[in-house]
Design an enzyme around this catalytic site. Sequence first.
Site, mmCIF file in Angstrom:
data_model
loop_
_atom_site.group_PDB
_atom_site.id
_atom_site.type_symbol
_atom_site.label_atom_id
_atom_site.label_comp_id
_atom_site.label_asym_id
_atom_site.label_seq_id
_atom_site.Cartn_x
_atom_site.Cartn_y
_atom_site.Cartn_z
ATOM 1 N N HIS A 167 0.792 -1.232 0.000
ATOM 2 C CA HIS A 167 0.000 0.000 0.000
ATOM 3 C C HIS A 167 0.820 1.276 0.000
ATOM 4 C CE1 HIS A 167 1.027 0.022 4.248
ATOM 5 N NE2 HIS A 167 0.669 1.283 4.287
HETATM 6 C C1 UD1 Z 1 -2.171 5.846 5.278
HETATM 7 C C2 UD1 Z 1 -0.897 6.451 5.845
HETATM 8 C C3 UD1 Z 1 0.205 5.412 5.820
HETATM 9 C C4 UD1 Z 1 -0.222 4.137 6.518
HETATM 10 C C5 UD1 Z 1 -1.531 3.648 5.943
HETATM 11 C C6 UD1 Z 1 -2.025 2.466 6.712
HETATM 12 C C7 UD1 Z 1 -0.432 8.837 5.486
HETATM 13 C C8 UD1 Z 1 0.322 9.806 4.676
HETATM 14 N N1 UD1 Z 1 -0.443 7.577 5.032
HETATM 15 O O1 UD1 Z 1 -1.919 5.512 3.925
HETATM 16 O O2 UD1 Z 1 1.353 5.925 6.490
HETATM 17 O O3 UD1 Z 1 0.785 3.176 6.339
HETATM 18 O O4 UD1 Z 1 -2.513 4.687 6.022
HETATM 19 O O5 UD1 Z 1 -2.893 1.672 5.956
HETATM 20 O O6 UD1 Z 1 -1.002 9.193 6.490
HETATM 21 N N2 UD1 Z 1 -9.256 4.593 1.118
HETATM 22 C C9 UD1 Z 1 -10.474 3.941 1.170
HETATM 23 N N3 UD1 Z 1 -11.010 3.697 2.393
HETATM 24 C C10 UD1 Z 1 -10.413 4.060 3.549
HETATM 25 C C11 UD1 Z 1 -9.193 4.725 3.487
HETATM 26 C C12 UD1 Z 1 -8.621 4.979 2.266
HETATM 27 O O7 UD1 Z 1 -11.042 3.594 0.159
HETATM 28 O O8 UD1 Z 1 -10.977 3.787 4.619
HETATM 29 C C13 UD1 Z 1 -8.615 4.837 -0.210
HETATM 30 C C14 UD1 Z 1 -8.945 6.195 -0.810
HETATM 31 O O9 UD1 Z 1 -8.994 6.013 -2.195
HETATM 32 C C15 UD1 Z 1 -7.727 7.016 -0.439
HETATM 33 C C16 UD1 Z 1 -6.599 5.997 -0.463
HETATM 34 O O10 UD1 Z 1 -7.191 4.786 -0.013
HETATM 35 O O11 UD1 Z 1 -7.511 8.068 -1.330
HETATM 36 C C17 UD1 Z 1 -5.429 6.354 0.415
HETATM 37 O O12 UD1 Z 1 -5.836 6.618 1.771
HETATM 38 P P1 UD1 Z 1 -4.930 7.534 2.725
HETATM 39 O O13 UD1 Z 1 -5.452 7.503 4.094
HETATM 40 O O14 UD1 Z 1 -4.699 8.855 2.087
HETATM 41 O O15 UD1 Z 1 -3.533 6.833 2.671
HETATM 42 P P2 UD1 Z 1 -3.117 5.323 2.923
HETATM 43 O O16 UD1 Z 1 -2.488 4.815 1.668
HETATM 44 O O17 UD1 Z 1 -4.243 4.555 3.505
HETATM 45 N N1 UDP Z 2 -3.661 -5.565 8.901
HETATM 46 C C1 UDP Z 2 -4.931 -6.115 9.041
HETATM 47 N N2 UDP Z 2 -5.570 -6.560 7.908
HETATM 48 C C2 UDP Z 2 -5.006 -6.503 6.671
HETATM 49 C C3 UDP Z 2 -3.711 -5.925 6.551
HETATM 50 C C4 UDP Z 2 -3.078 -5.458 7.683
HETATM 51 O O1 UDP Z 2 -5.464 -6.215 10.150
HETATM 52 O O2 UDP Z 2 -5.638 -6.917 5.705
HETATM 53 C C5 UDP Z 2 -2.997 -5.038 10.105
HETATM 54 C C6 UDP Z 2 -1.668 -5.667 10.438
HETATM 55 O O3 UDP Z 2 -1.850 -6.737 11.335
HETATM 56 C C7 UDP Z 2 -0.886 -4.524 11.059
HETATM 57 C C8 UDP Z 2 -1.486 -3.283 10.447
HETATM 58 O O4 UDP Z 2 -2.718 -3.679 9.846
HETATM 59 O O5 UDP Z 2 -1.086 -4.460 12.464
HETATM 60 C C9 UDP Z 2 -0.573 -2.687 9.426
HETATM 61 O O6 UDP Z 2 -1.253 -1.676 8.750
HETATM 62 P P1 UDP Z 2 -0.785 -1.121 7.345
HETATM 63 O O7 UDP Z 2 0.041 -2.131 6.648
HETATM 64 O O8 UDP Z 2 -2.008 -0.629 6.666
HETATM 65 O O9 UDP Z 2 0.066 0.174 7.741
HETATM 66 P P2 UDP Z 2 1.583 0.411 8.196
HETATM 67 O O10 UDP Z 2 1.899 -0.485 9.318
HETATM 68 O O11 UDP Z 2 2.445 0.189 6.992
HETATM 69 O O12 UDP Z 2 1.572 1.848 8.565
#
Ligand code: UD1
Ligand code: UDP
Length: 360
Positions: free
Chosen positions: A204
């Site tokens: 992601h």
């Molecule tokens: C965010 C964090 C990242 C973290 C990740 C965990 C920042 C800059 N990034 O990235 O550090 O590792 O969360 O998963 O804060 N979307 C949905 N549903 C949701 C959330 C997001 O559909 O509930 C989609 C939307 O299209 C959105 C995209 O995911 O534009 C990205 O979401 P965003 O929260 O901006 O960043 P993440 O990639 O989730």
């Molecule tokens: N995780 C989850 N379901 C999934 C993928 C990840 O519960 O399908 C959990 C995982 O156990 C971990 C956390 O989400 O605790 C990691 O989140 P993510 O990879 O989105 O973000 P990051 O840690 O890179 O910020």
Amino acid sequence: MKHAIILGTRPEIIKMSPVIRECARRNLDYFIVHTGQHYSYEMDRVFFEDLKLPLPSYNLDVGSGSHGRQTGKMLAGIEDILVKEKPDIVYVQGDTNTVLAGALAASKLQIAIGHVEAGLRSFDRAMPEETNRIVADHVSDLLFAPTADSRKLLLQEGIPEDRIFVTGNTIVDAVKSNLEIARGSDILERLHLTPKGYMLSTLHRQENVDDRGRLGSILVGLSKVYSEYRLPIVLPIHPRTKKNIGEFGLVIPDGIRLIDPAGFMDFLMLEANACMALTDSGGVQEECCILGVPCVTLRENTERPETVQVGANVLAGYKSDDILAAARAMTGKKSDWVNPFGDGHASGKILDAAIDRYGK
Ligand code: UD1
Ligand code: UDP
């Protein structure tokens, strides 16, 4: 003493859950603010249900947007709440935009900030999280470093020693207290998987999945791994990645099984029983290290170098042949490394330090 817990994304809910549960156990005066950065059921609500957490007192519902817009909306919303609630300390966790907004809002109001998971550095400013970490650390009053190495990095940046506490990472608390419960998950049966008979992948990171070339190359890398080992690669797909695969018109190669994002119990089971993980997630690198599962990190750097140092993780980058080479290097790896992220009592240490410094 009043404690405010700010969270907004999947990993923050999971990693703050032990702190929330410890606040409840100690009967502390606390409240939760959810920014709404993550909002889809499987990125948000499922974790409150799985981890039996109280619902947030506030949800700002900021949703998705550009970094500036999203952070700006959160900053304004959090400020209003902090002005009204007047907490003695605000806790933020990790490196998301929610953390940046929470830390800045509290800092401007001169409310004490506790940064959980402080002192992580990838030394890669192309990663949006790196800026968030640096700013959060430098405006925080209490920095809860997961390891001695994170503490050292903070000291090198001039953070005063008396602000830093090595607590371990709250993910160890979360894994330890939920692993037994997770064993009740039937996800392996539902997906017709056998223990150690599959690999697990997550993807992601903005720098990987917003770039067609990189995302395509990673998918080819995973398909090369499948061709060699003939083990299914289960990939719970983050919504950002799903959207981009569609927009880029990429085809999912044979052997990669896309599933919806999993709840925490299902995901823990998938991790614990995988023979290997291939991921760009920070939390998954840590959890694999804790659970004894070899990890291939689909990045060129990591802010979790401890996982590499103990032999649990290897950096592969995004090039397909490098991913295959890294998978080969981790195949059959004996998982006798020592977990560097603490003893599972981080949340207690965090609250002890905060109460000791700011308790009334
Ligand atoms: C965010 C964090 C990242 C973290 C990740 C965990 C920042 C800059 N990034 O990235 O550090 O590792 O969360 O998963 O804060 N979307 C949905 N549903 C949701 C959330 C997001 O559909 O509930 C989609 C939307 O299209 C959105 C995209 O995911 O534009 C990205 O979401 P965003 O929260 O901006 O960043 P993440 O990639 O989730
Ligand atoms: N995780 C989850 N379901 C999934 C993928 C990840 O519960 O399908 C959990 C995982 O156990 C971990 C956390 O989400 O605790 C990691 O989140 P993510 O990879 O989105 O973000 P990051 O840690 O890179 O910020």
